[in-house]
Design a protein around this motif. Structure first.
Motif, PDB file in Angstrom:
ATOM      1  N   LEU A  24     136.100  37.341 -12.950  1.00 17.61           N
ATOM      2  CA  LEU A  24     136.110  38.707 -11.621  1.00 17.61           C
ATOM      3  C   LEU A  24     138.322  39.004 -11.783  1.00 17.61           C
ATOM      4  CD1 LEU A  24     134.082  37.746  -9.082  1.00 17.61           C
ATOM      5  CD2 LEU A  24     134.255  39.764 -11.181  1.00 17.61           C
ATOM      6  N   ALA A  33     140.253  42.359 -11.786  1.00 16.00           N
ATOM      7  CA  ALA A  33     140.903  42.786 -11.293  1.00 16.00           C
ATOM      8  C   ALA A  33     142.629  42.927 -11.830  1.00 16.00           C
ATOM      9  CB  ALA A  33     140.834  41.312 -10.426  1.00 16.00           C
ATOM     10  N   ALA A  51     132.285  44.314  -9.208  1.00 15.37           N
ATOM     11  CA  ALA A  51     132.861  41.974  -8.674  1.00 15.37           C
ATOM     12  C   ALA A  51     131.356  42.461  -7.846  1.00 15.37           C
ATOM     13  CB  ALA A  51     134.171  42.320  -7.912  1.00 15.37           C
ATOM     14  N   TRP A  74     128.357  41.028  -9.728  1.00 11.92           N
ATOM     15  CA  TRP A  74     128.697  39.647 -10.664  1.00 11.92           C
ATOM     16  C   TRP A  74     128.649  38.499  -9.130  1.00 11.92           C
ATOM     17  CZ3 TRP A  74     131.733  35.421 -10.176  1.00 11.92           C
ATOM     18  CH2 TRP A  74     131.954  34.665 -11.308  1.00 11.92           C
ATOM     19  N   THR A  75     129.024  38.910  -8.213  1.00  8.81           N
ATOM     20  CA  THR A  75     129.150  37.787  -7.062  1.00  8.81           C
ATOM     21  C   THR A  75     127.694  37.733  -6.803  1.00  8.81           C
ATOM     22  OG1 THR A  75     131.410  38.105  -6.623  1.00  8.81           O
ATOM     23  CG2 THR A  75     130.419  37.422  -4.886  1.00  8.81           C
ATOM     24  N   CYS A  79     126.187  48.631  -9.455  1.00  7.23           N
ATOM     25  CA  CYS A  79     127.279  47.709 -10.944  1.00  7.23           C
ATOM     26  C   CYS A  79     126.742  48.516 -11.971  1.00  7.23           C
ATOM     27  CB  CYS A  79     126.598  46.767 -10.503  1.00  7.23           C
ATOM     28  SG  CYS A  79     127.075  45.387 -11.401  1.00  7.23           S
TER      29      CYS A  79
END
Length: 1016
Positions: free
Chosen positions: A905, A909, A926, A929-930, A1006
């Motif tokens: 991540l 970013a 993000a 994935w989180t 996603c």
């Protein structure tokens, strides 16, 4: 007058300290005749005994002055009063000790004796004749105020004499004072009734409250009462009697305080029985029920008082079930402290921190909560209630003893302070002389190198600190609130009721659950008593879990392993939120349960929020290596060394898993709740430390130091380990690199290096009670077909000639983990040229990456897997996001330093900041994935084994939802903020279903972003 030099002799008796060199009344024509001025010694043996008694009093000079005044008053009264007093003092050792102790401790009682010179005879008899009952506590003319006042003072004089000379212990003194108060109330009641114009007295009860009700009255205190009339017809005469009783008692002894009545001073002084009952049922606040704990009949119509108490008792023992009850008691205590003037707070022994109120409030709150089901706790007195709490297992023995000692000390100080002038006070004096008197009155004496005042201060500070600590421990115990939420009728159930209750709570096998409960709570032992307190709360917590039966079974297993240890149940009962935390963990997480059953001592970590904070890698590494080193000194034992390392790892995994599972539990969360990124960091740090310690053991086990001194060896972290993104089921992906000593050929060194690597992998993977750590070196050049270990030169040659694009991609996460730091830095410098090549990968290499990704999608996903719900290899899962970000790193890392990070991540970013990915797609990646990372961790915690497939229904899905539930979950939502998942009973079916919908929606968004970014 005394001659020069006599003062020194008198000082042996404590005389002259405050009265100058010639104490008044000792010698001279009007003196007591106790001192022979010519011989500078006592006038006779009897005089010597009187002087010794004076020396043992709290203030010898005061005692001497008051004795002189009393003798003078006897002379004025005539009939040989002075001579009889002095003769009695010489002949009667008991009288001498008691009377002089009173004269040295209380100027007010001394004044009474001077005004009534014959009353010294009240202390002629010993304390055994002093009854602590209201009947007989007063003697004399009790029909008018003057006679009642004198009778009260005579009785008070006898109580003080017994108290000061050890004839009565503190509890007996308080009981005697309370009995005297009862007798005074009854006498005043009779006087007031006798003054009524009508002969028929009203049906009026006087109920003792507060310290008097608890039989723990002190010397000078308002006496709290409540007045109860039988009927409306009794109200007018009853109010007249009550008002007159208050007036009489104020003239005789102390103020009567009726402010504890309904509506306080704004309410009517007297209410009927029915009016009281209606008020308490509808309007009474928590503190009013707290006050009723000490209610008892005192005077007037005692049967009516008993009836009043009997009617209100059921309300008292349900008051704690009010949602605000526990906090009400805590808030009341805080308000009392806030109302003490700041300048007085450090000297307040009653209302200040560490004072008597701290003990009383803690005891009373425990009574309100636990006394609903345990009638043994329904004691009005603080000490009696405290002993019952200890006997019932609600308070630890040591804590209970410390509170008893603190209470006795503080009440003794209060008694001495009030006895001096019969003045209401709770402030320790500041004046040195007053402090010295107080210390001496409590029995402190000067010792070599330590004054009496210093000894008193030391004890006061120690008691106050311990009382304050235990007050906070007991009053703010989270278990109290949890117990209070359980209705009283569910705290004690018959077997049939208990089974029905278990069915309602959702236990699938209530008969089996009942057997577990009976095994834990059967018998009359202290252990069983504590379990009976804990289990109603724990059962409610287990009921919130998807499998309540499993949580209860795990609790029984842990209890049976630790039940004989002295700290286990004490920890659950006393130490903060341990019991509630344990219930949540056992009910939701098989992973935590397995770790705990292997290492029950780890339970102590739940007592302290700080212990649930993951430790930094440096501290971990030092600790792990130190644990191994203890077994490598002298005659090395590599097996014992690696067991110590793995035990340390197990403890750290437990710490992290507990912090993770509790971080969404609201008030149960640690001080700094950890998210999925902190979990990854923590698990990676533990793996780093484990590898570092294991490398030390493997080096010794392989004999590398002897076989190849100067050999350099390093471990390079790859994959999720290299990216600080370890999850609970992750293996440690590594590369092994070595550098032979100067002048030694690679072939000669490779065998030793290979032995080190093989031993490291074997030691960490061999069967043991502790979880193994798989060490995977398949990302090395040539994969499994290539050598396990290569020299730095061999890596350089391979990457220069044979490296393929997937190997460049794998190196994106490479970082030095342990071993030779310089060698690790050299390897990473080499890796930078491979993973961030000038100009980036060519078109063919990019196509190759996409082709490999498609093959992975097609071949590695298990046949039975649901692609939409697979957190690792499914659509929008971890692999999708990581391949996408890594492609961006390969293409642009050579020109954008921000992309040169091993963390997914962070690189994403940086890509968004550089304009490589738009804001919406970056957010979708993000979020995907989180959420996938959190779900993957939660699945392992719930199931106890690795699982990448999120089920669409069932208990495991419900467990995941509960683990991700709470204010700290930070799951994606439409608004971008945290969302909360319903607990059972709020949306029992829709909660998990809504979560599945959210996961699918997040994964689809996603995957759509991946299609735009990865395949552009």
């Amino acid at each position: 007058m005394t001659r020069p030099g006599a003062t020194g002799r008198l000082a042996r008796y404590g005389l002259g300290v405050s009265a100058g060199p010639a104490p008044v009344g000792l010698v001279g024509p009007d003196g007591l005749g106790l001192w022979d001025a010519a011989a500078q010694e006592p006038a006779d043996p009897g005089a010597a005994e009187i002087l010794v008694a004076l020396s043992r009093s709290a203030d010898p000079d005061l005692a001497l002055r008051q004795l002189h005044r009393l003798a003078a008053a006897g002379r004025r009264a005539g009939a040989g009063g002075r001579e009889r007093l002095l003769a009695a003092l010489r002949d009667d050792a008991g009288l001498r000790r008691r009377l002089i102790a009173v004269l040295g401790a209380s100027s007010a009682l001394g004044d009474h004796l001077v005004a009534n010179p014959g009353d010294w005879r009240a202390v002629e008899s010993g304390p055994d004749e002093l009854t602590p009952t209201a009947d007989g506590a007063l003697a004399g003319d009790l029909t008018a105020v003057p006679g009642l006042r004198r009778a009260y003072r005579r009785s008070l004089l006898r109580i003080a004499a017994a108290d000061l000379t050890g004839g009565r212990r503190l509890e007996q003194t308080m009981a005697a004072l309370s009995a005297l108060a009862d007798a005074t109330l009854r006498a005043a009641y009779d006087v007031a009734v006798g003054e009524l114009p009508t002969p028929a007295p009203p049906a009026l009860a006087v109920v003792a409250m507060g310290k008097c009700g608890g039989n723990e009255l002190n010397y000078v205190s308002d006496v709290d009462v409540i007045f109860v009339a039988r009927s409306d017809a009794d109200l007018t005469p009853a109010t007249t009697v009550a008002a007159r009783l208050i007036e009489i008692c104020g003239q005789v002894a102390w103020q009567v305080d009726a402010a504890l009545r309904p509506e306080g001073s704004r309410g009517p002084l007297v209410r009927t029985l029915a009016s009281h009952a209606a008020y308490y049922r509808r309007w009474a606040r928590t503190w009013e029920f707290q006050a009723l704990l000490k209610a008892r009949p005192a005077a007037g119509d005692l049967d009516l008082a008993g009836e009043w108490i009997e009617q209100l008792q059921p309300l008292v023992w349900t008051a704690a079930e009010r949602p605000e009850a526990v906090e009400d008691v805590r808030a009341m205590r805080r308000r009392i402290i806030e109302n003490v003037p700041p300048r007085e707070l450090p000297r307040e022994i009653k209302r200040g921190p560490g004072g008597l109120r701290d003990i009383e409030f803690a005891v009373q709150l425990l009574q309100l909560v636990h006394g609903r089901a345990d009638e043994s706790l329904r004691e009005p007195g603080t000490l009696a209630a405290l002993r019952a709490l200890v006997a019932g297992g609600y308070v630890g023995r040591q804590d209970g003893e410390a509170l008893v000692r603190g209470y006795r000390f503080l009440r003794s100080v209060e008694h001495r302070l009030q006895l001096q002038r019969l003045h209401r006070t709770h402030l320790v004096p500041q004046d040195p002389a007053a402090l010295r008197w107080l210390a001496q009155s409590l029995g402190y004496s000067a010792l070599p190198g330590r004054e009496a005042v210093e000894a008193f201060r030391a004890d006061w500070v120690a008691h106050a600190a311990e009382v304050r600590r235990l007050h906070a421990k007991l009053l703010y115990r989270p278990l109290l609130e949890a117990v209070a939420r359980v209705p009283a009728n569910q705290l004690r159930l018959s077997s049939t009721q208990a089974r029905r209750r278990l069915e309602l709570l959702g236990f699938a096998a209530p008969a089996g659950a009942l057997k577990h409960i009976e095994a834990l709570t059967g018998g009359v032992s202290r252990t069983a008593a504590i379990q009976r307190t804990l289990l109603p709360v724990l059962l409610a917590e287990f009921a919130d879990a998807p499998e309540p039966d499993r949580g209860l079974l795990a609790y029984r297993q842990v209890s049976e392993k630790l039940g004989s240890t002295p700290w286990y149940l004490r920890l659950l009962r006393d130490e903060g939120p341990v019991a509630l935390r344990l219930a949540r963990l056992l009910g939701l997480s098989r992973y935590v349960t397995d770790l705990l059953t292997r290492d029950p001592e780890a339970l102590r970590l739940l007592a302290d929020d700080a212990e649930l904070t993951p430790r930094p890698v440096a501290a971990l590494t030092d600790g792990f290596i130190a644990a191994a080193a203890r077994h490598l000194e002298g005659e090395p034992d590599p097996g014992a060394a690696i067991r110590a390392v793995r035990a340390q790892r197990r403890r750290e995994l437990f710490r992290i898993a507990c912090a993770d599972a509790l971080s969404t539990a609201g008030t149960l969360a640690p001080a700094a709740p950890i998210d999925v990124f902190a979990v990854g960091d923590a698990l990676s740090a533990v793996t780093d430390a484990t590898l570092a310690a294991a490398l030390r053991v493997a080096t010794v086990d392989a004999g590398a130091a002897r076989a190849m001194p100067g050999l350099r060896f390093a471990v390079i972290g790859m994959g999720r380990l290299g990216g600080y993104e370890m999850s609970y089921p992750s293996d440690a992906d590594v590369l092994f690199v070595y550098e032979p000593p100067p002048g030694v050929a690679e072939d000669a060194a490779s065998g030793v290096a290979h032995a080190i690597a093989e031993r490291l992998r074997t030691l960490l993977g061999m069967p043991a009670p502790d979880p193994p750590l798989g060490v995977d070196a398949d990302l090395r050049p040539e994969g499994r077909q290539g050598p396990l270990v290569r020299s730095l030169a061999a890596y350089r040659a391979y990457y220069a000639r044979w490296s393929r694009v997937w190997e460049s991609q794998a190196l994106l996460r490479a970082r030095h983990v342990c071993g030779d730091a310089d060698l690790g830095a050299e390897f990473l410098a080499l890796a930078d040229r491979v993973r961030y090549p000038a100009g980036g990968p060519g078109r063919e290499q990019i196509v190759e990456i996409r082709r490999i990704k498609a093959r992975v999608d097609a071949e590695r996903l298990p046949r039975s897997a649901d692609r939409a719900m697979h957190t690792k290899l499914g659509q929008g899962g971890l692999a999708d996001v990581e391949w996408t970000v890594q492609l961006l790193q390969l293409r642009h890392g050579h020109r954008l330093p921000g992309l040169r990070t091993t963390r997914t991540l962070e690189a994403l970013a940086a890509a968004r900041a550089a304009g490589l990915v738009d804001r919406a797609d970056a957010a979708a990646l993000a979020d995907g994935w989180t959420l996938a990372s959190r779900v993957r961790n939660a699945l392992t915690l719930v199931r106890g084994r690795p699982l990448d497939q999120l089920p669409r229904h069932g208990q495991e899905l419900a467990g995941v939802v509960l683990l991700l539930d709470g204010p700290e979950a930070h799951l994606p939502s439409r608004t971008g903020g945290p969302r909360r998942w319903p607990r059972p009973g709020e949306a029992a079916v829709e909660g998990p279903g809504e979560f599945v919908d959210l996961y699918l929606r997040t994964a689809r968004r996603c995957r759509a972003a991946i299609e735009r970014v990865f395949y552009e």
